[in-house]
Write an enzyme that holds these catalytic residues in place. Sequence first.
Site, PDB file in Angstrom:
ATOM      1  N   THR A  35     -30.445  -2.830 -12.055  1.00 34.48           N
ATOM      2  CA  THR A  35     -29.958  -1.782 -11.135  1.00 34.48           C
ATOM      3  C   THR A  35     -28.439  -1.954 -11.041  1.00 34.48           C
ATOM      4  O   THR A  35     -27.724  -1.419 -11.888  1.00 34.48           O
ATOM      5  CB  THR A  35     -30.659  -1.873  -9.761  1.00 34.48           C
ATOM      6  N   LYS A  80     -34.059  -9.558 -12.773  1.00 32.39           N
ATOM      7  CA  LYS A  80     -32.980  -8.697 -12.292  1.00 32.39           C
ATOM      8  C   LYS A  80     -32.771  -8.996 -10.813  1.00 32.39           C
ATOM      9  O   LYS A  80     -33.683  -9.476 -10.121  1.00 32.39           O
ATOM     10  CB  LYS A  80     -33.285  -7.218 -12.498  1.00 32.39           C
ATOM     11  N   THR A 115     -39.714 -13.541  -4.620  1.00 28.02           N
ATOM     12  CA  THR A 115     -38.440 -13.341  -5.291  1.00 28.02           C
ATOM     13  C   THR A 115     -38.235 -11.897  -5.703  1.00 28.02           C
ATOM     14  O   THR A 115     -39.063 -11.050  -5.431  1.00 28.02           O
ATOM     15  CB  THR A 115     -38.338 -14.248  -6.527  1.00 28.02           C
ATOM     16  N   GLU A 134     -24.097  -8.757  -6.168  1.00 30.79           N
ATOM     17  CA  GLU A 134     -23.238  -7.579  -6.045  1.00 30.79           C
ATOM     18  C   GLU A 134     -21.814  -7.980  -5.656  1.00 30.79           C
ATOM     19  O   GLU A 134     -21.598  -8.594  -4.623  1.00 30.79           O
ATOM     20  CB  GLU A 134     -23.822  -6.592  -5.018  1.00 30.79           C
ATOM     21  N   ASN A 166     -21.766  -1.016  -1.969  1.00 32.01           N
ATOM     22  CA  ASN A 166     -22.759  -0.652  -0.966  1.00 32.01           C
ATOM     23  C   ASN A 166     -22.308   0.419   0.011  1.00 32.01           C
ATOM     24  O   ASN A 166     -23.122   0.986   0.730  1.00 32.01           O
ATOM     25  CB  ASN A 166     -23.224  -1.900  -0.214  1.00 32.01           C
TER      26      ASN A 166
END
Lengths: 403, 403
Positions: free
Chosen positions: A151, A177, A188, A275, A398
């Site tokens: 993603t 991922k 997880t 991220e 975000n």
Amino acid sequence: MTVPGFGASEVTVPGFRASGVCCGIKERDPDLGLIVSAVPATAAGVFTRSSVPGAPVVLTKQRLRSGRKRGVIVNSGISNVAMGARGLRTAEAMTAMAARELGCSPEEVLVASTGVIGEPIPLARIRAGLPLAREALSPGGLGDTARAIMTTDTFPKLASRRVRVGGRLVTIAGIAKGSGMIEPRMATMLAFLLTDAPVAAPFLRRLLRTTADETFNRVSIDGETSTSDTVLLLANGVAGGAPLRDPRSPGARALAEALLAVCTDLSRDLARDGEGATKLVTVRVEGARTRSEAERAVRRIGNSMLVKTALFGGDPNWGRILQTVGAGEVRINLERAEVRLGGVAVYRRGGSAGPRARARAGKKLTEPEIEIRVDLATGRGRASLWTCDLSYDYVRINAEYTT
Amino acid sequence: MTVPGFGASEVTVPGFRASGVCCGIKERDPDLGLIVSAVPATAAGVFTRSSVPGAPVVLTKQRLRSGRKRGVIVNSGISNVAMGARGLRTAEAMTAMAARELGCSPEEVLVASTGVIGEPIPLARIRAGLPLAREALSPGGLGDTARAIMTTDTFPKLASRRVRVGGRLVTIAGIAKGSGMIEPRMATMLAFLLTDAPVAAPFLRRLLRTTADETFNRVSIDGETSTSDTVLLLANGVAGGAPLRDPRSPGARALAEALLAVCTDLSRDLARDGEGATKLVTVRVEGARTRSEAERAVRRIGNSMLVKTALFGGDPNWGRILQTVGAGEVRINLERAEVRLGGVAVYRRGGSAGPRARARAGKKLTEPEIEIRVDLATGRGRASLWTCDLSYDYVRINAEYTT
């Protein structure tokens, strides 16, 4: 039996084929993956403990209660979460479509989805994409599957080991991922682990849970346990030999060690690719009163916005580290506690180690991998966690995009 | 008795004088404050529950065990935390110096400090600054004290109310500072509350604890309980009349209501002025299975980096809100749950309320004050929290400067 060559992009496990293609859920990137075993495989899974698990999690858990499995269908782009009864019907339809392509029963197919919450998965696109995914299946296709489940990940995550089990060379490989909404707990994010070793189902389940606790459950990007966390381990026994049952047997130990190595590689890559991350951070707490206080302390440190922004800025700020441990009401003996950043003690014997230590630690903090080590000096409890820093890019990713 | 005029910058409480001056701990901003009562006042405090409280917290808690109080000395710039035995000696020295200036005993003086952790407070500067602070004392000086306790705050926080207690008009006023490292729990950041009402000590303590639970303990900027959290309430009785003892008396109720209003104003200002904040966010959870699940849910939402960055970006992302509640293992009835952003239902009856509702909610999220309201549909538990969004500036402030 052939044991193929290894490489970051070409990982193969005998008896397994995999693929990753574009079916149009995302605008242009790969978004549909298939993993297939030539023969029925024993399977085990660990899942999110969120109270709002996605429909694929609910269905796959149910499917794992009995029987061997032939394949996994996975998509990225939309997570099929918070979609009510429709979500479950969609997940079931995905496994039925995959089963038709693979010539097995839907009960033999597992499913996982990752992406936006609350949107419907366009089943027509899955249906159109599945023949392409089947045609693309190849022994070296796991790298493509790794790409199809990304993603906001910036690189695909693969790891593998070869190990001798009962005189036979077996392979264990995995993909994962992560990126955001990552704090697996007793579960997880998405990961698929494959081995050609023969493993009895009860031992396989136990092995996966133990390993996940030591690897995936030791990662946190932002303290957010996802609704879609799923790790699956499939063992097809193609390597031959009697199924592993006894955890104390040499073969079981060798396999467990290899699985731990693969999952450790993947977990570290998850943290490294959090991220907006610019640094892979390993947090180690020792000398805690109890194991659970050590656990609380590493999660306080690893999830603290103040610590994570300081790490981004390269600021050897031991005050924020001790503060967040204290905020967690974890017992610290301040007179004897020690804080090390990149191996440099910055707090010891009740106070700052001084400006020179601070400068040396600041230099260490510019490196791409950082270790924070805290000795609380109140006992023997210890725990560790992989995490990353908090950068402008985390906010950008975000704030500017819907995920 | 004179009841002076009110204004944001000139708040006075009969019998109290206050000041704020520069003593040189910070490079140029005010950093030393004094608050003095003309007569001994009953006093109460609530404090951080951090396991590494600052030395001023330890000393002030001890001082509050007995006797009336005359004054408070407070500095910003350095917090006097994690300094071992030296920290406690420094805090004691500060109260002794202030006592000499004020002509009272050190036991009658309370102390608070806020700022960098792990650095020594330069006592010589405090000593040099105190005569200036004493000379600057004035009935309207509380605004200067509010400025002297600021760290990364962008504006001073004052609030006041007048209320009739037993036929007499009494004043209650307070100042606070916050900004970062803010999630007071059963305690709070720095706040000083003054009243000329006569209040018996046991009722004063009870009143402060109850009010703090409903106000300061309902704020979170970044989920970090500070080491220095201190709220003090001083009541000097200068308004006259019998001390309030019975919480059910009309005077006690009137005072409690006024105190709640003052603390609510200050708490909302703390959230509004969180580090890097662009929005004041009120999170309300209702319909939870229990009060404690509602509490966990509002804190998950209010501290979620994913939710806070979405709010910064104006993204009406209900998926992240439900996800973080689920990650807290809080029970949700997804079929009946509802999420409202700025009054607009974006999730209801098991799914998205559609793109038009989303667009309307997105518009609401551009306003400076936002309400998130979540009905979990599993019971009657409810809780609320004031928080703010997570912006580039939070990262900048905490990555580029040592605090």
